[in-house]
Design a protein around this motif. Structure first.
Motif, mmCIF file in Angstrom:
data_model
loop_
_atom_site.group_PDB
_atom_site.id
_atom_site.type_symbol
_atom_site.label_atom_id
_atom_site.label_comp_id
_atom_site.label_asym_id
_atom_site.label_seq_id
_atom_site.Cartn_x
_atom_site.Cartn_y
_atom_site.Cartn_z
ATOM 1 N N VAL A 176 21.267 63.722 -91.770
ATOM 2 C CA VAL A 176 20.221 64.234 -91.118
ATOM 3 C C VAL A 176 19.148 64.909 -91.852
ATOM 4 O O VAL A 176 18.036 65.256 -91.265
ATOM 5 N N GLU A 177 19.663 65.804 -93.100
ATOM 6 C CA GLU A 177 18.845 66.411 -93.855
ATOM 7 C C GLU A 177 17.591 65.421 -94.295
ATOM 8 O O GLU A 177 16.427 65.718 -94.430
ATOM 9 N N ARG A 180 15.221 64.306 -91.596
ATOM 10 C CA ARG A 180 14.049 65.295 -91.682
ATOM 11 C C ARG A 180 12.770 65.002 -92.353
ATOM 12 O O ARG A 180 11.761 65.353 -92.044
ATOM 13 N N ARG A 185 10.379 66.404 -88.927
ATOM 14 C CA ARG A 185 10.814 67.316 -88.107
ATOM 15 C C ARG A 185 12.422 67.063 -87.942
ATOM 16 O O ARG A 185 12.655 65.815 -88.653
ATOM 17 N N TYR A 186 13.323 67.768 -87.262
ATOM 18 C CA TYR A 186 14.543 67.587 -87.137
ATOM 19 C C TYR A 186 14.739 66.180 -86.355
ATOM 20 O O TYR A 186 13.932 65.993 -85.324
ATOM 21 N N TYR A 187 15.896 65.298 -86.488
ATOM 22 C CA TYR A 187 16.248 64.355 -85.629
ATOM 23 C C TYR A 187 17.005 64.898 -84.243
ATOM 24 O O TYR A 187 17.712 65.877 -84.288
ATOM 25 N N GLN A 188 16.279 64.460 -83.217
ATOM 26 C CA GLN A 188 16.859 65.350 -81.975
ATOM 27 C C GLN A 188 17.239 64.366 -80.967
ATOM 28 O O GLN A 188 16.684 63.029 -80.801
ATOM 29 N N ASN A 273 18.828 69.405 -81.904
ATOM 30 C CA ASN A 273 18.412 68.969 -83.312
ATOM 31 C C ASN A 273 19.419 69.198 -84.229
ATOM 32 O O ASN A 273 20.043 70.113 -84.313
ATOM 33 N N VAL A 275 20.601 69.565 -87.769
ATOM 34 C CA VAL A 275 20.169 70.125 -89.171
ATOM 35 C C VAL A 275 21.020 69.755 -90.317
ATOM 36 O O VAL A 275 20.308 69.539 -91.291
ATOM 37 N N LYS A 276 22.423 69.940 -90.268
ATOM 38 C CA LYS A 276 22.958 69.360 -91.380
ATOM 39 C C LYS A 276 24.466 69.106 -91.229
ATOM 40 O O LYS A 276 24.931 69.697 -90.366
ATOM 41 N N ILE A 310 14.121 77.047 -89.051
ATOM 42 C CA ILE A 310 14.325 76.117 -87.978
ATOM 43 C C ILE A 310 12.730 75.916 -87.308
ATOM 44 O O ILE A 310 11.999 76.875 -86.959
#
Length: 311
Positions: A176-177, A180, A185-188, A273, A275-276, A310
């Motif tokens: 997921v990093e 981004r 953007r973050y995957y949501q 979202n 994040v990691k 964030i």
């Protein structure tokens, strides 16, 4: 942004329309570059910026293959609007629509219906029945019919071409990093909180929000540091995607412990979202071991999220 649900709803052409056409699943950096160019050209000629997209994914209709989407339609529209596009046409993709020839699509739909004066196309763009239309043909018709064609080359991140296929692959691998960097953007994922198996709070002493699954790509099974958005406010969290192997379940679930949060949000929509990734899913021999590990995961997530910017 004006949303048009079918070309049949268009009553008159848009003023000097500058158009880009595609599925745009993910609205990744490559798509965003197309939108940027559309807006720039529309401003230059005093025209209208238009995105023409489809739903469902053409592969589902043409090949009967289920394609979990990176961005469900409402999210896709939200993201397109956020980039400043004036009009989004979301055409239902059917077998009948798939039979429209490349020439009919350009002349009857893009030019006559939409009022296209310029088109912004990706480097690998193809269109029409059997994908018979290509950039060479598009440029030829542009010269003959009086519209301009602009081609945008591939966008690369660390030497890798950004594409919906690559984004989907990275999500499914739990990276997921990296995702981004491809999305900007973050995957949501978004969904309503449903009642789960009532083990988080009752049995484990760690309450979780269980997400109703929709037709989205979900990251690889495991535990993730996440950001949770509820009613516009952001919270830190730790999410588990998996089958709860310790309890011998077969049903996939997304369970998120929201840090420093005690509201009743059953039936409410939340956004998550990713994040990691913290770790893979594991089976524990005893519930006590699971509880200990979850508490460690929560603290690890807290530390990681405090370090991330964030957004």
């Amino acid at each position: 942004m004006e949303i048009v649900n079918s070309v049949n709803e268009i009553t008159k052409p848009f003023l000097n329309a500058v158009v880009t056409v595609g599925n745009f699943d993910g609205v990744h950096l490559g798509h965003q570059m197309l939108f940027k160019k559309v807006i720039e050209r529309a401003q230059d000629i005093g025209g209208t910026s238009v995105v023409f997209t489809f739903d469902p994914h053409p592969v589902e209709v043409l090949k009967g293959i289920h394609v979990p989407v990176i961005t469900p339609l409402p999210r896709k529209m939200e993201l397109i609007a956020s980039k400043g596009i004036e009009v989004a046409i979301c055409q239902p993709f059917t077998l009948k629509f798939a039979q429209i020839t490349a020439e009919e699509f350009v002349k009857d739909i893009l030019m006559q219906k939409i009022g296209m004066k310029e088109i912004i196309a990706g480097y690998d763009y193809s269109f029409g029945k059997g994908r018979e239309g290509n950039l060479e043909l598009l440029k030829k018709w542009g010269d003959e019919l009086g519209f301009k064609v602009h081609v945008v080359g591939p966008i690369k991140v660390n030497g890798v071409v950004v594409s919906s296929t690559k984004v989907r692959e990275l999500i499914q691998e739990g990276k997921v990093e990296k995702v981004r960097k491809f999305l900007g953007r973050y995957y949501q994922v978004t969904g309503k909180v449903i009642r789960g198996r009532d083990r988080g709070g009752r049995l484990l002493g760690i309450p979780t929000a269980n997400l109703a699954l929709v037709n989205e790509v979900f990251p690889k099974l495991g535990v993730y540091a996440v950001e949770v958005i509820y009613q516009g406010k952001k919270y830190q969290g730790a999410a588990n995607i998996g089958f709860s192997p310790t309890f011998g379940n077969n049903a996939l679930s997304v369970e998120t412990h929201i840090l420093d949060f005690n509201q009743d949000i059953y039936g409410e929509e939340i956004k998550i979202n990713f994040v990691k990734k913290l770790r893979d899913e594991r089976k524990f021999s005893r519930v006590e071991e699971l509880v200990t590990q979850i508490k460690k995961d929560i603290e690890t997530a807290r530390k990681i999220l405090s370090q991330f910017s964030i957004a």
